[in-house]
Design an enzyme around this catalytic site. Structure first.
Site, PDB file in Angstrom:
ATOM      1  CD  GLU A 279      -3.276   0.251   2.085  1.00  0.00           C
ATOM      2  OE1 GLU A 279      -4.247  -0.458   1.825  1.00  0.00           O
ATOM      3  OE2 GLU A 279      -3.071   0.729   3.219  1.00  0.00           O
ATOM      4  CG  HIS A 300       7.758 -29.799   0.595  1.00  0.00           C
ATOM      5  ND1 HIS A 300       8.457 -30.954   0.370  1.00  0.00           N
ATOM      6  CD2 HIS A 300       8.367 -29.192   1.649  1.00  0.00           C
ATOM      7  CE1 HIS A 300       9.437 -31.062   1.261  1.00  0.00           C
ATOM      8  NE2 HIS A 300       9.397 -29.997   2.050  1.00  0.00           N
ATOM      9  CE  LYS A 413     -12.325   1.823   1.175  1.00  0.00           C
ATOM     10  NZ  LYS A 413     -11.733   2.806   2.063  1.00  0.00           N
TER      11      LYS A 413
HETATM   12  O1  PA5 Z   1      -3.599   1.352   5.947  1.00  0.00           O
HETATM   13  C1  PA5 Z   1      -4.670   1.865   5.683  1.00  0.00           C
HETATM   14  O2  PA5 Z   1      -4.837   3.081   5.711  1.00  0.00           O
HETATM   15  C2  PA5 Z   1      -5.871   1.017   5.358  1.00  0.00           C
HETATM   16  O3  PA5 Z   1      -5.527  -0.325   5.258  1.00  0.00           O
HETATM   17  C3  PA5 Z   1      -6.934   1.149   6.439  1.00  0.00           C
HETATM   18  O4  PA5 Z   1      -6.373   0.800   7.677  1.00  0.00           O
HETATM   19  C4  PA5 Z   1      -8.145   0.290   6.151  1.00  0.00           C
HETATM   20  O5  PA5 Z   1      -8.693   0.632   4.905  1.00  0.00           O
HETATM   21  C5  PA5 Z   1      -9.210   0.448   7.236  1.00  0.00           C
HETATM   22  O6  PA5 Z   1      -9.566   1.770   7.367  1.00  0.00           O
HETATM   23  P1  PA5 Z   1     -10.325   2.288   8.651  1.00  0.00           P
HETATM   24  O7  PA5 Z   1      -9.431   2.122   9.827  1.00  0.00           O
HETATM   25  O8  PA5 Z   1     -10.614   3.723   8.359  1.00  0.00           O
HETATM   26  O9  PA5 Z   1     -11.566   1.461   8.788  1.00  0.00           O
END
Ligand code: PA5
Length: 448
Positions: A279, A300, A413
Protein backbone atom coordinates in the site's frame (compact mmCIF):
# COMPACT_ATOMS: atom_id res chain seq x y z
CA UNK A 1 23.38 0.47 21.64
CA UNK A 2 23.57 -3.01 20.14
CA UNK A 3 21.25 -3.44 17.19
CA UNK A 4 18.20 -5.57 18.00
CA UNK A 5 18.42 -7.02 14.51
CA UNK A 6 21.02 -7.86 11.91
CA UNK A 7 20.98 -8.17 8.13
CA UNK A 8 23.03 -10.86 6.42
CA UNK A 9 23.68 -9.55 2.91
CA UNK A 10 26.08 -12.21 1.62
CA UNK A 11 23.62 -13.68 -0.88
CA UNK A 12 22.69 -10.31 -2.35
CA UNK A 13 26.02 -10.35 -4.15
CA UNK A 14 26.87 -9.96 -6.96
CA UNK A 15 23.61 -8.05 -7.68
CA UNK A 16 24.01 -5.82 -4.64
CA UNK A 17 27.20 -5.44 -2.62
CA UNK A 18 27.96 -3.33 0.47
CA UNK A 19 30.01 -1.06 -1.82
CA UNK A 20 26.95 -0.44 -4.02
CA UNK A 21 24.82 0.36 -0.97
CA UNK A 22 27.54 2.64 0.33
CA UNK A 23 27.61 4.45 -3.01
CA UNK A 24 23.93 5.25 -2.40
CA UNK A 25 24.72 6.99 0.88
CA UNK A 26 23.69 10.45 -0.33
CA UNK A 27 20.44 9.09 -1.77
CA UNK A 28 19.50 7.19 1.37
CA UNK A 29 20.47 10.15 3.54
CA UNK A 30 18.25 12.40 1.46
CA UNK A 31 15.33 9.96 1.64
CA UNK A 32 15.78 9.63 5.39
CA UNK A 33 15.93 13.40 5.83
CA UNK A 34 12.80 13.73 3.71
CA UNK A 35 11.07 11.36 6.11
CA UNK A 36 12.41 12.84 9.32
CA UNK A 37 12.08 16.53 8.40
CA UNK A 38 8.65 16.09 6.86
CA UNK A 39 9.64 17.73 3.60
CA UNK A 40 8.15 14.97 1.44
CA UNK A 41 4.71 14.01 0.18
CA UNK A 42 2.49 12.55 2.88
CA UNK A 43 4.31 14.48 5.60
CA UNK A 44 1.11 14.76 7.64
CA UNK A 45 1.27 11.04 8.37
CA UNK A 46 4.47 10.66 10.34
CA UNK A 47 2.97 10.41 13.83
CA UNK A 48 4.37 6.87 14.17
CA UNK A 49 7.99 8.01 13.76
CA UNK A 50 8.41 8.60 17.49
CA UNK A 51 6.91 5.52 19.18
CA UNK A 52 7.29 7.08 22.62
CA UNK A 53 5.06 10.04 21.81
CA UNK A 54 2.61 8.13 19.62
CA UNK A 55 1.41 6.43 22.80
CA UNK A 56 2.51 8.08 26.03
CA UNK A 57 3.21 6.14 29.24
CA UNK A 58 -0.14 7.28 30.63
CA UNK A 59 -1.98 6.07 27.50
CA UNK A 60 -0.14 2.77 27.64
CA UNK A 61 -1.23 2.27 31.24
CA UNK A 62 -4.81 3.14 30.27
CA UNK A 63 -4.75 0.60 27.42
CA UNK A 64 -3.45 -2.08 29.81
CA UNK A 65 -6.12 -1.23 32.34
CA UNK A 66 -8.98 -1.38 29.81
CA UNK A 67 -7.60 -4.65 28.41
CA UNK A 68 -7.47 -6.19 31.85
CA UNK A 69 -11.00 -4.97 32.62
CA UNK A 70 -12.27 -6.54 29.36
CA UNK A 71 -10.43 -9.77 30.17
CA UNK A 72 -12.08 -9.93 33.56
CA UNK A 73 -15.52 -9.47 32.01
CA UNK A 74 -15.20 -11.74 28.97
CA UNK A 75 -13.90 -15.04 27.67
CA UNK A 76 -13.35 -13.86 24.10
CA UNK A 77 -12.53 -10.59 22.42
CA UNK A 78 -13.86 -9.93 18.95
CA UNK A 79 -11.40 -7.53 17.31
CA UNK A 80 -13.20 -5.87 14.41
CA UNK A 81 -11.17 -4.08 11.76
CA UNK A 82 -9.61 -4.41 8.33
CA UNK A 83 -6.30 -3.52 6.67
CA UNK A 84 -4.17 -1.41 8.93
CA UNK A 85 -6.83 -1.58 11.62
CA UNK A 86 -6.45 -5.36 11.80
CA UNK A 87 -3.22 -6.85 10.48
CA UNK A 88 -0.79 -5.46 13.06
CA UNK A 89 -2.73 -6.82 16.04
CA UNK A 90 -3.19 -10.16 14.35
CA UNK A 91 0.49 -10.34 13.41
CA UNK A 92 1.69 -9.75 16.96
CA UNK A 93 -0.91 -11.97 18.62
CA UNK A 94 -0.31 -14.90 16.25
CA UNK A 95 3.44 -14.52 16.81
CA UNK A 96 3.46 -14.21 20.59
CA UNK A 97 0.18 -15.48 21.98
CA UNK A 98 -1.47 -17.65 19.34
CA UNK A 99 -3.80 -19.40 21.78
CA UNK A 100 -5.22 -16.11 23.11
CA UNK A 101 -9.01 -15.89 22.86
CA UNK A 102 -9.01 -13.08 20.32
CA UNK A 103 -11.13 -13.63 17.21
CA UNK A 104 -10.84 -11.28 14.25
CA UNK A 105 -13.89 -10.12 12.35
CA UNK A 106 -14.78 -7.44 9.83
CA UNK A 107 -11.77 -8.24 7.64
CA UNK A 108 -14.12 -9.69 5.00
CA UNK A 109 -17.82 -9.57 4.24
CA UNK A 110 -18.11 -13.35 4.17
CA UNK A 111 -21.47 -14.48 5.57
CA UNK A 112 -20.03 -17.95 6.11
CA UNK A 113 -17.08 -16.68 8.14
CA UNK A 114 -19.17 -14.39 10.31
CA UNK A 115 -21.87 -17.05 10.84
CA UNK A 116 -19.15 -19.47 11.95
CA UNK A 117 -17.74 -16.95 14.41
CA UNK A 118 -21.19 -16.15 15.82
CA UNK A 119 -21.94 -19.86 16.20
CA UNK A 120 -18.65 -20.42 18.03
CA UNK A 121 -19.58 -17.87 20.71
CA UNK A 122 -22.41 -19.85 22.31
CA UNK A 123 -22.02 -19.86 26.09
CA UNK A 124 -19.10 -17.42 26.05
CA UNK A 125 -18.89 -13.96 27.54
CA UNK A 126 -17.94 -11.73 24.63
CA UNK A 127 -16.24 -8.34 24.46
CA UNK A 128 -15.73 -6.28 21.31
CA UNK A 129 -13.04 -3.87 20.19
CA UNK A 130 -14.22 -2.17 17.02
CA UNK A 131 -11.36 -0.40 15.25
CA UNK A 132 -11.79 1.97 12.33
CA UNK A 133 -9.93 5.21 11.86
CA UNK A 134 -12.38 6.62 9.36
CA UNK A 135 -15.28 5.03 11.18
CA UNK A 136 -17.00 4.48 7.87
CA UNK A 137 -15.28 1.43 6.35
CA UNK A 138 -17.95 -1.00 5.17
CA UNK A 139 -16.46 -4.33 6.32
CA UNK A 140 -15.92 -3.45 10.00
CA UNK A 141 -19.17 -1.45 10.09
CA UNK A 142 -21.10 -4.51 8.86
CA UNK A 143 -19.36 -6.77 11.39
CA UNK A 144 -19.92 -4.30 14.20
CA UNK A 145 -23.67 -4.36 13.59
CA UNK A 146 -23.60 -8.15 13.89
CA UNK A 147 -21.49 -8.38 17.04
CA UNK A 148 -23.02 -5.36 18.73
CA UNK A 149 -26.42 -6.98 18.34
CA UNK A 150 -25.01 -10.27 19.63
CA UNK A 151 -23.50 -8.69 22.75
CA UNK A 152 -26.56 -6.57 23.44
CA UNK A 153 -28.81 -9.62 23.15
CA UNK A 154 -26.67 -11.94 25.25
CA UNK A 155 -25.34 -9.53 27.90
CA UNK A 156 -28.09 -6.90 27.86
CA UNK A 157 -27.93 -3.39 26.46
CA UNK A 158 -26.55 -1.77 29.60
CA UNK A 159 -23.77 -4.31 30.18
CA UNK A 160 -22.90 -4.16 26.47
CA UNK A 161 -21.76 -0.56 26.91
CA UNK A 162 -18.97 -1.81 29.15
CA UNK A 163 -18.06 -4.69 26.88
CA UNK A 164 -17.60 -2.66 23.70
CA UNK A 165 -14.61 -0.38 23.15
CA UNK A 166 -14.22 1.74 20.02
CA UNK A 167 -10.85 2.80 18.59
CA UNK A 168 -11.48 5.57 16.08
CA UNK A 169 -10.94 9.18 15.09
CA UNK A 170 -11.08 11.76 17.88
CA UNK A 171 -13.97 13.67 16.28
CA UNK A 172 -15.06 12.44 12.86
CA UNK A 173 -16.84 9.44 11.44
CA UNK A 174 -19.92 7.33 12.03
CA UNK A 175 -18.20 5.13 14.63
CA UNK A 176 -17.22 8.15 16.73
CA UNK A 177 -20.83 9.34 16.54
CA UNK A 178 -22.20 5.98 17.68
CA UNK A 179 -19.57 5.67 20.44
CA UNK A 180 -20.40 9.13 21.78
CA UNK A 181 -24.14 8.58 21.58
CA UNK A 182 -24.09 5.18 23.30
CA UNK A 183 -21.25 6.02 25.70
CA UNK A 184 -18.64 3.37 24.79
CA UNK A 185 -15.12 3.70 26.07
CA UNK A 186 -12.93 4.93 23.21
CA UNK A 187 -9.29 5.24 22.20
CA UNK A 188 -8.41 7.93 19.65
CA UNK A 189 -6.35 7.34 16.51
CA UNK A 190 -4.15 10.35 15.73
CA UNK A 191 -4.80 12.25 12.50
CA UNK A 192 -1.13 11.81 11.69
CA UNK A 193 -1.08 7.98 11.78
CA UNK A 194 -2.16 5.94 8.76
CA UNK A 195 -3.61 2.48 9.28
CA UNK A 196 -0.60 0.45 8.14
CA UNK A 197 1.71 2.37 10.49
CA UNK A 198 -0.64 2.08 13.48
CA UNK A 199 0.18 -1.27 15.09
CA UNK A 200 2.06 0.40 17.96
CA UNK A 201 -0.83 2.77 18.71
CA UNK A 202 -4.08 1.90 20.50
CA UNK A 203 -5.23 0.36 17.18
CA UNK A 204 -2.97 -2.63 17.71
CA UNK A 205 -2.12 -2.34 21.38
CA UNK A 206 -5.56 -2.91 22.93
CA UNK A 207 -6.20 -6.34 21.35
CA UNK A 208 -2.53 -7.19 21.82
CA UNK A 209 -2.73 -6.34 25.53
CA UNK A 210 -5.96 -8.35 25.84
CA UNK A 211 -3.99 -11.31 24.44
CA UNK A 212 -1.56 -10.97 27.35
CA UNK A 213 1.40 -9.61 25.39
CA UNK A 214 3.70 -7.16 27.20
CA UNK A 215 2.90 -3.97 25.27
CA UNK A 216 5.49 -1.95 27.18
CA UNK A 217 8.23 -4.28 25.94
CA UNK A 218 6.78 -4.14 22.42
CA UNK A 219 6.93 -0.35 22.43
CA UNK A 220 10.42 -0.35 24.00
CA UNK A 221 11.72 -2.46 21.12
CA UNK A 222 10.38 0.17 18.73
CA UNK A 223 11.78 3.07 20.77
CA UNK A 224 15.27 1.53 20.82
CA UNK A 225 15.12 0.87 17.09
CA UNK A 226 14.05 4.47 16.48
CA UNK A 227 17.37 5.61 18.03
CA UNK A 228 19.27 3.12 15.93
CA UNK A 229 17.85 4.24 12.59
CA UNK A 230 18.95 7.85 13.10
CA UNK A 231 22.40 6.78 11.80
CA UNK A 232 23.13 8.19 8.32
CA UNK A 233 25.49 5.53 7.01
CA UNK A 234 23.48 2.78 5.28
CA UNK A 235 26.13 0.27 6.33
CA UNK A 236 25.41 1.13 9.96
CA UNK A 237 21.67 1.59 9.69
CA UNK A 238 19.67 -1.58 8.88
CA UNK A 239 16.60 0.35 7.67
CA UNK A 240 18.66 2.36 5.18
CA UNK A 241 20.51 -0.75 4.08
CA UNK A 242 17.30 -2.67 3.48
CA UNK A 243 15.65 0.26 1.67
CA UNK A 244 18.70 0.78 -0.54
CA UNK A 245 19.18 -2.92 -1.35
CA UNK A 246 15.58 -3.48 -2.46
CA UNK A 247 15.60 -0.29 -4.57
CA UNK A 248 18.90 -1.22 -6.21
CA UNK A 249 17.41 -4.60 -7.09
CA UNK A 250 14.18 -3.00 -8.34
CA UNK A 251 16.23 -0.74 -10.59
CA UNK A 252 17.92 -3.84 -12.04
CA UNK A 253 14.53 -5.18 -13.13
CA UNK A 254 13.56 -7.45 -10.24
CA UNK A 255 9.79 -7.26 -9.80
CA UNK A 256 8.79 -9.30 -6.75
CA UNK A 257 10.06 -9.35 -3.18
CA UNK A 258 9.23 -12.53 -1.30
CA UNK A 259 9.10 -12.47 2.51
CA UNK A 260 10.16 -15.94 3.64
CA UNK A 261 10.15 -17.35 7.13
CA UNK A 262 10.80 -20.76 8.64
CA UNK A 263 8.60 -19.94 11.65
CA UNK A 264 4.86 -20.45 11.07
CA UNK A 265 4.10 -17.99 13.86
CA UNK A 266 5.39 -15.23 11.57
CA UNK A 267 2.73 -15.90 8.93
CA UNK A 268 0.75 -12.78 9.81
CA UNK A 269 3.89 -10.69 10.20
CA UNK A 270 4.33 -11.40 6.49
CA UNK A 271 0.70 -10.40 5.83
CA UNK A 272 1.26 -7.16 7.74
CA UNK A 273 4.53 -6.56 5.83
CA UNK A 274 2.74 -7.11 2.50
CA UNK A 275 0.18 -4.44 3.32
CA UNK A 276 2.88 -2.07 4.57
CA UNK A 277 4.96 -2.24 1.40
CA UNK A 278 2.15 -2.92 -1.07
CA UNK A 279 0.00 0.00 0.00
CA UNK A 280 2.92 2.34 0.62
CA UNK A 281 4.81 1.78 -2.62
CA UNK A 282 2.42 0.27 -5.14
CA UNK A 283 1.55 3.43 -7.06
CA UNK A 284 2.59 5.32 -10.18
CA UNK A 285 2.87 1.88 -11.85
CA UNK A 286 6.03 1.09 -9.92
CA UNK A 287 7.41 -0.89 -6.98
CA UNK A 288 8.33 -4.42 -6.07
CA UNK A 289 5.26 -6.64 -5.61
CA UNK A 290 5.37 -7.93 -2.01
CA UNK A 291 4.66 -11.65 -1.71
CA UNK A 292 5.32 -14.24 0.97
CA UNK A 293 5.99 -17.91 1.53
CA UNK A 294 5.82 -20.05 4.68
CA UNK A 295 8.71 -22.45 4.98
CA UNK A 296 9.48 -25.22 4.96
CA UNK A 297 5.85 -25.92 3.87
CA UNK A 298 6.04 -23.89 0.68
CA UNK A 299 9.33 -25.46 -0.37
CA UNK A 300 7.07 -28.35 -1.33
CA UNK A 301 4.78 -26.13 -3.40
CA UNK A 302 6.28 -22.77 -4.35
CA UNK A 303 9.85 -24.01 -3.95
CA UNK A 304 10.01 -25.12 -7.57
CA UNK A 305 9.08 -21.65 -8.84
CA UNK A 306 11.43 -19.98 -6.40
CA UNK A 307 14.29 -22.12 -7.68
CA UNK A 308 13.64 -22.20 -11.40
CA UNK A 309 10.63 -20.06 -12.38
CA UNK A 310 10.82 -16.69 -14.14
CA UNK A 311 13.80 -14.83 -12.71
CA UNK A 312 12.19 -11.71 -11.28
CA UNK A 313 12.36 -12.54 -7.58
CA UNK A 314 14.28 -11.24 -4.63
CA UNK A 315 13.80 -12.75 -1.20
CA UNK A 316 13.95 -11.47 2.35
CA UNK A 317 14.23 -14.15 5.01
CA UNK A 318 13.15 -13.25 8.51
CA UNK A 319 14.87 -15.52 10.98
CA UNK A 320 14.68 -15.92 14.74
CA UNK A 321 18.11 -16.76 16.11
CA UNK A 322 17.07 -18.59 19.24
CA UNK A 323 14.58 -21.37 18.69
CA UNK A 324 12.80 -23.74 21.05
CA UNK A 325 15.76 -25.78 22.38
CA UNK A 326 13.83 -28.51 24.17
CA UNK A 327 12.14 -30.38 21.37
CA UNK A 328 14.59 -33.09 20.33
CA UNK A 329 14.21 -35.74 17.66
CA UNK A 330 13.67 -39.00 19.58
CA UNK A 331 16.20 -41.79 19.27
CA UNK A 332 15.00 -45.15 17.97
CA UNK A 333 15.82 -47.70 15.33
CA UNK A 334 16.98 -46.39 11.97
CA UNK A 335 14.13 -47.78 9.86
CA UNK A 336 13.03 -44.23 8.99
CA UNK A 337 16.64 -43.37 8.05
CA UNK A 338 16.71 -40.48 10.50
CA UNK A 339 19.25 -42.05 12.85
CA UNK A 340 21.85 -39.45 11.86
CA UNK A 341 19.61 -36.76 13.39
CA UNK A 342 18.64 -38.61 16.58
CA UNK A 343 18.82 -36.38 19.63
CA UNK A 344 19.13 -33.17 17.58
CA UNK A 345 16.92 -30.19 18.42
CA UNK A 346 14.32 -29.49 15.70
CA UNK A 347 15.58 -25.91 15.82
CA UNK A 348 18.96 -27.04 14.47
CA UNK A 349 17.31 -29.04 11.68
CA UNK A 350 15.14 -26.03 10.78
CA UNK A 351 18.23 -23.80 10.74
CA UNK A 352 19.94 -26.16 8.30
CA UNK A 353 16.82 -26.01 6.12
CA UNK A 354 17.05 -22.20 6.08
CA UNK A 355 20.78 -22.19 5.29
CA UNK A 356 20.28 -24.74 2.52
CA UNK A 357 17.39 -22.76 1.03
CA UNK A 358 19.10 -19.36 1.08
CA UNK A 359 22.10 -20.86 -0.70
CA UNK A 360 20.03 -22.79 -3.24
CA UNK A 361 17.91 -19.73 -4.07
CA UNK A 362 21.03 -17.59 -4.52
CA UNK A 363 22.45 -20.25 -6.84
CA UNK A 364 19.12 -20.30 -8.67
CA UNK A 365 19.28 -16.55 -9.34
CA UNK A 366 17.27 -15.17 -6.41
CA UNK A 367 19.32 -12.55 -4.56
CA UNK A 368 18.38 -12.77 -0.92
CA UNK A 369 19.08 -11.21 2.44
CA UNK A 370 18.25 -12.29 5.97
CA UNK A 371 16.90 -10.13 8.75
CA UNK A 372 17.55 -11.86 12.08
CA UNK A 373 16.12 -11.08 15.49
CA UNK A 374 17.60 -12.83 18.53
CA UNK A 375 14.36 -14.11 20.06
CA UNK A 376 10.64 -14.20 19.37
CA UNK A 377 9.46 -11.92 22.17
CA UNK A 378 7.61 -8.63 22.51
CA UNK A 379 10.76 -6.49 22.59
CA UNK A 380 12.31 -7.89 19.43
CA UNK A 381 9.02 -8.00 17.60
CA UNK A 382 8.51 -4.29 18.39
CA UNK A 383 11.99 -3.70 16.98
CA UNK A 384 11.21 -5.68 13.81
CA UNK A 385 7.90 -3.87 13.19
CA UNK A 386 9.46 -0.45 13.62
CA UNK A 387 12.43 -1.42 11.44
CA UNK A 388 10.11 -2.34 8.57
CA UNK A 389 7.95 0.78 9.02
CA UNK A 390 10.95 3.10 8.94
CA UNK A 391 12.55 1.22 6.06
CA UNK A 392 9.28 1.45 4.16
CA UNK A 393 9.09 5.23 4.58
CA UNK A 394 12.68 5.60 3.33
CA UNK A 395 12.17 3.08 0.54
CA UNK A 396 9.06 4.87 -0.71
CA UNK A 397 10.94 8.16 -0.94
CA UNK A 398 13.86 6.43 -2.69
CA UNK A 399 11.36 5.07 -5.18
CA UNK A 400 9.82 8.50 -5.64
CA UNK A 401 6.30 7.79 -4.36
CA UNK A 402 4.26 9.10 -1.43
CA UNK A 403 4.56 6.22 1.06
CA UNK A 404 1.65 7.45 3.17
CA UNK A 405 -1.36 7.68 0.87
CA UNK A 406 -3.47 4.97 -0.78
CA UNK A 407 -5.56 6.62 -3.51
CA UNK A 408 -6.00 3.33 -5.38
CA UNK A 409 -8.00 1.78 -2.54
CA UNK A 410 -10.92 4.06 -3.37
CA UNK A 411 -11.67 2.61 -6.82
CA UNK A 412 -13.45 -0.57 -5.73
CA UNK A 413 -15.21 1.28 -2.92
CA UNK A 414 -16.86 3.74 -5.30
CA UNK A 415 -18.11 0.88 -7.48
CA UNK A 416 -19.33 -1.13 -4.48
CA UNK A 417 -21.17 1.83 -2.94
CA UNK A 418 -22.82 2.59 -6.27
CA UNK A 419 -23.87 -1.05 -6.76
CA UNK A 420 -25.26 -1.25 -3.22
CA UNK A 421 -27.18 2.00 -3.69
CA UNK A 422 -25.44 4.06 -0.98
CA UNK A 423 -26.97 7.55 -0.76
CA UNK A 424 -24.78 10.00 -2.66
CA UNK A 425 -23.78 7.49 -5.35
CA UNK A 426 -27.09 7.57 -7.30
CA UNK A 427 -25.51 9.03 -10.41
CA UNK A 428 -23.25 6.01 -10.90
CA UNK A 429 -25.67 3.32 -9.70
CA UNK A 430 -27.67 2.80 -12.91
CA UNK A 431 -24.60 2.97 -15.12
CA UNK A 432 -22.66 0.43 -13.06
CA UNK A 433 -25.60 -1.93 -12.63
CA UNK A 434 -26.11 -1.89 -16.39
CA UNK A 435 -22.41 -2.47 -17.03
CA UNK A 436 -22.31 -5.44 -14.60
CA UNK A 437 -25.56 -6.91 -15.99
CA UNK A 438 -24.83 -6.42 -19.69
CA UNK A 439 -21.63 -8.30 -20.25
CA UNK A 440 -20.85 -8.78 -23.96
CA UNK A 441 -22.42 -11.81 -25.60
CA UNK A 442 -20.35 -14.92 -24.97
CA UNK A 443 -18.38 -13.55 -22.02
CA UNK A 444 -19.78 -16.25 -19.72
CA UNK A 445 -18.59 -19.56 -21.11
CA UNK A 446 -20.80 -22.38 -19.93
CA UNK A 447 -18.84 -25.40 -21.23
CA UNK A 448 -21.95 -27.49 -21.85
O1 PA5 B 1 -3.60 1.35 5.95
C1 PA5 B 1 -4.67 1.86 5.68
O2 PA5 B 1 -4.84 3.08 5.71
C2 PA5 B 1 -5.87 1.02 5.36
O3 PA5 B 1 -5.53 -0.33 5.26
C3 PA5 B 1 -6.93 1.15 6.44
O4 PA5 B 1 -6.37 0.80 7.68
C4 PA5 B 1 -8.15 0.29 6.15
O5 PA5 B 1 -8.69 0.63 4.91
C5 PA5 B 1 -9.21 0.45 7.24
O6 PA5 B 1 -9.57 1.77 7.37
P1 PA5 B 1 -10.33 2.29 8.65
O7 PA5 B 1 -9.43 2.12 9.83
O8 PA5 B 1 -10.61 3.72 8.36
O9 PA5 B 1 -11.57 1.46 8.79
Amino acid sequence: MASPLTIDAAYLAPDVTPEMVSAWRRRTEYAKETLVSGSGAGNDFRGWLDPASMVTDAELTEIESVASDLRAKSDTLIAIGIGGSYLGARAVIEALSPAAPVVFAGNSISARYHSDVLASLAGKRVAVNVISKSGTTTEPAVAFRLFREYVEKTAGTDAAKDLIVATTDRKKGALRKVANEVGYRTFPIGDDIGGRYSVLSAVGLLPIAYAGVDIKALRQGAIDTASLVSESDPLKNPALFYAAARNLLYNQGYAVEVFASFEPRLHFIAEWWKQLFGESEGKDQSALFPASIDLTADLHSMGQYMQQGRRQLIETFVVIEEGEPNLLLPTGDDADELGYLAGQPLTAINKAAYQATALAHRDGGVPNMTVTIPRLDAYYLGALLYFFEYACGVSGYLLGVNPFDQPGVEAYKKNMFALLGKPGYEAQTEKLKASVANQPEGSIIRFA
